[in-house]
Each structure stands twice: as C-alpha cells, then as structure tokens.
Design a protein around this motif. Structure first.
Motif, PDB file in Angstrom:
ATOM      1  N   SER A  78       0.857  -1.185   0.000  1.00 36.38           N
ATOM      2  CA  SER A  78       0.000   0.000   0.000  1.00 36.38           C
ATOM      3  C   SER A  78       0.892   1.235   0.000  1.00 36.38           C
ATOM      4  O   SER A  78       2.028   1.178   0.480  1.00 36.38           O
ATOM      5  CB  SER A  78      -0.926   0.013   1.220  1.00 36.38           C
ATOM      6  OG  SER A  78      -0.187   0.127   2.424  1.00 36.38           O
TER       7      SER A  78
ATOM      8  N   TRP B 208       0.028  -1.877   4.637  1.00 32.38           N
ATOM      9  CA  TRP B 208      -0.626  -3.119   4.211  1.00 32.38           C
ATOM     10  C   TRP B 208       0.081  -3.720   3.000  1.00 32.38           C
ATOM     11  O   TRP B 208       0.696  -3.007   2.225  1.00 32.38           O
ATOM     12  CB  TRP B 208      -2.070  -2.843   3.802  1.00 32.38           C
ATOM     13  CG  TRP B 208      -2.939  -2.319   4.885  1.00 32.38           C
ATOM     14  CD1 TRP B 208      -3.182  -0.996   5.175  1.00 32.38           C
ATOM     15  CD2 TRP B 208      -3.706  -3.072   5.808  1.00 32.38           C
ATOM     16  NE1 TRP B 208      -4.043  -0.911   6.219  1.00 32.38           N
ATOM     17  CE2 TRP B 208      -4.391  -2.167   6.642  1.00 32.38           C
ATOM     18  CE3 TRP B 208      -3.876  -4.441   6.028  1.00 32.38           C
ATOM     19  CZ2 TRP B 208      -5.224  -2.579   7.654  1.00 32.38           C
ATOM     20  CZ3 TRP B 208      -4.723  -4.846   7.043  1.00 32.38           C
ATOM     21  CH2 TRP B 208      -5.387  -3.925   7.844  1.00 32.38           C
TER      22      TRP B 208
ATOM     23  N   ILE C 165      -5.707  -8.720   2.318  1.00 27.79           N
ATOM     24  CA  ILE C 165      -4.714  -7.736   2.728  1.00 27.79           C
ATOM     25  C   ILE C 165      -4.247  -8.135   4.123  1.00 27.79           C
ATOM     26  O   ILE C 165      -5.002  -8.736   4.895  1.00 27.79           O
ATOM     27  CB  ILE C 165      -5.252  -6.287   2.718  1.00 27.79           C
ATOM     28  CG1 ILE C 165      -6.422  -6.099   3.682  1.00 27.79           C
ATOM     29  CG2 ILE C 165      -5.608  -5.847   1.316  1.00 27.79           C
ATOM     30  CD1 ILE C 165      -6.874  -4.651   3.835  1.00 27.79           C
TER      31      ILE C 165
ATOM     32  N   TRP D 271      -3.193  -0.591  -5.668  1.00 32.02           N
ATOM     33  CA  TRP D 271      -3.681   0.270  -4.586  1.00 32.02           C
ATOM     34  C   TRP D 271      -3.983   1.670  -5.102  1.00 32.02           C
ATOM     35  O   TRP D 271      -3.311   2.166  -6.008  1.00 32.02           O
ATOM     36  CB  TRP D 271      -2.612   0.415  -3.509  1.00 32.02           C
ATOM     37  CG  TRP D 271      -2.485  -0.757  -2.600  1.00 32.02           C
ATOM     38  CD1 TRP D 271      -1.661  -1.827  -2.776  1.00 32.02           C
ATOM     39  CD2 TRP D 271      -3.196  -0.984  -1.381  1.00 32.02           C
ATOM     40  NE1 TRP D 271      -1.821  -2.704  -1.733  1.00 32.02           N
ATOM     41  CE2 TRP D 271      -2.742  -2.209  -0.857  1.00 32.02           C
ATOM     42  CE3 TRP D 271      -4.154  -0.272  -0.678  1.00 32.02           C
ATOM     43  CZ2 TRP D 271      -3.230  -2.735   0.335  1.00 32.02           C
ATOM     44  CZ3 TRP D 271      -4.636  -0.793   0.507  1.00 32.02           C
ATOM     45  CH2 TRP D 271      -4.180  -2.008   0.997  1.00 32.02           C
TER      46      TRP D 271
ATOM     47  N   SER E  88      -4.503   4.747  -0.063  1.00 33.07           N
ATOM     48  CA  SER E  88      -4.530   3.443   0.638  1.00 33.07           C
ATOM     49  C   SER E  88      -5.906   3.056   1.176  1.00 33.07           C
ATOM     50  O   SER E  88      -6.007   2.180   2.024  1.00 33.07           O
ATOM     51  CB  SER E  88      -3.503   3.418   1.785  1.00 33.07           C
ATOM     52  OG  SER E  88      -2.198   3.612   1.313  1.00 33.07           O
TER      53      SER E  88
ATOM     54  N   ILE F 241      -8.467  -0.806  -3.167  1.00 31.56           N
ATOM     55  CA  ILE F 241      -7.649  -1.490  -4.165  1.00 31.56           C
ATOM     56  C   ILE F 241      -8.543  -1.755  -5.375  1.00 31.56           C
ATOM     57  O   ILE F 241      -9.751  -1.965  -5.239  1.00 31.56           O
ATOM     58  CB  ILE F 241      -7.013  -2.800  -3.658  1.00 31.56           C
ATOM     59  CG1 ILE F 241      -8.063  -3.795  -3.191  1.00 31.56           C
ATOM     60  CG2 ILE F 241      -5.995  -2.536  -2.577  1.00 31.56           C
ATOM     61  CD1 ILE F 241      -7.505  -5.170  -2.910  1.00 31.56           C
TER      62      ILE F 241
END
Length: 165
Positions: free
Chosen positions: A44, A49, A66, A90, A94, A97
C-alpha cells in the motif's frame, strides 16, 4: 526503512529487511491443512498493508486479501468463486484497491480495505487503468468485446454521478 516482500518456497509471503538481513514470514494459511499460495503482493502507498491474491485450490476459491505489515490483522476482502484474479493496484490514499478479474470478460472491481464497499466498474474490458492522484477516481481504457470499440472512461469512486467518457 527499505523492505522487500517476496514469495517464499512454501508459497507464502515474506518480508526481507536489508538493514538487518531479517526474513520474516508475513502470511500463513488461514485454516489448518490448507495451503493457499499467496501471489502478486503489492505494498500500500502508506506501507501499512500488503494486498495479494490467494490462488485457488481444490478446496477453496481464489481470494483477495490484505495483511498488516507491522501487525497481525489479515482481511479477506473477497472470495472469487466465479472469477480469476489478474491484477491488483492500490489507490494513492490506501483506502481502496482495484483489481482486474476474469469472468466471461475482464472486469475492473474496486474494494474498500475496510470491506464496506465493492464497486464493479463494468463498461467493457479494461486494458489499462490508473488511479487519480487523490485516489478518488480511476481512468481506464476500455475495449467493448462485442462491438470492438474502445473508450477512455473516468470513474468516480465517491460519486458515480461524476463518471464520464
């Protein structure tokens, strides 16, 4: 701190930290006895992540997951019972996705990382796409497989009334 995520021999994700030479396993099978490989890891933008696909097995469908890099939280964002995952990216903030998934044709789907939203952007088969810098929209080059026409389309993630071709 510079780090690298990679797929280990056990088909799980590991993080390598060059600074101290450490290798830490990041993903594990979600249930005893299942070995679902973690594939196509993507960091991310906030480095909190890692998103990845779990490949399908004879017991389970593919999944979009994730996992927190510095924590223990793992989220299954989607079970892809009728889909084959192809690509994951991503958004810059963040919060979401976007994935390309194969059904009868290619389809772009956006997932919020808190699991509250799934947005199917289905106006043709996406060839290329990218997020807007603020992470609130996607610009995609689409091909309509039925009439062989293409278009560039903007999708607003926050307000579908702002979508345009």
């Amino acid at each position: 701190m510079e780090r690298l995520v990679y797929l280990g021999q056990n088909k799980q994700l590991f993080i390598f930290t060059p600074e101290n030479g450490s290798n830490e396993q990041l993903t594990y099978s979600l249930q005893d006895g299942e070995n679902m490989p973690a594939i196509w890891p993507v960091w991310s933008p906030d480095s909190r992540w890692i998103a990845y696909f779990q490949a399908p097995t004879n017991k389970h469908n593919a999944r979009i997951c994730i996992t927190e890099v510095e924590g223990i939280e793992v989220r299954v964002l989607a079970d892809l019972s009728d889909r084959i995952p192809n690509y994951i990216k991503w958004c810059p903030n963040s919060k979401y996705i976007a994935t390309i998934e194969q059904v009868e044709k290619l389809q772009m789907v956006v997932y919020s990382i808190d699991g509250s939203r799934k947005i199917i952007l289905d106006e043709g088969s996406p060839i290329f796409f990218d997020w807007t810098p603020d992470g609130c929209g996607i610009v995609a080059h689409l091909i309509n497989p039925f009439n062989n026409k293409s278009s560039v389309r903007f999708y607003s993630i926050e307000d579908s009334n702002l979508d345009y071709v």
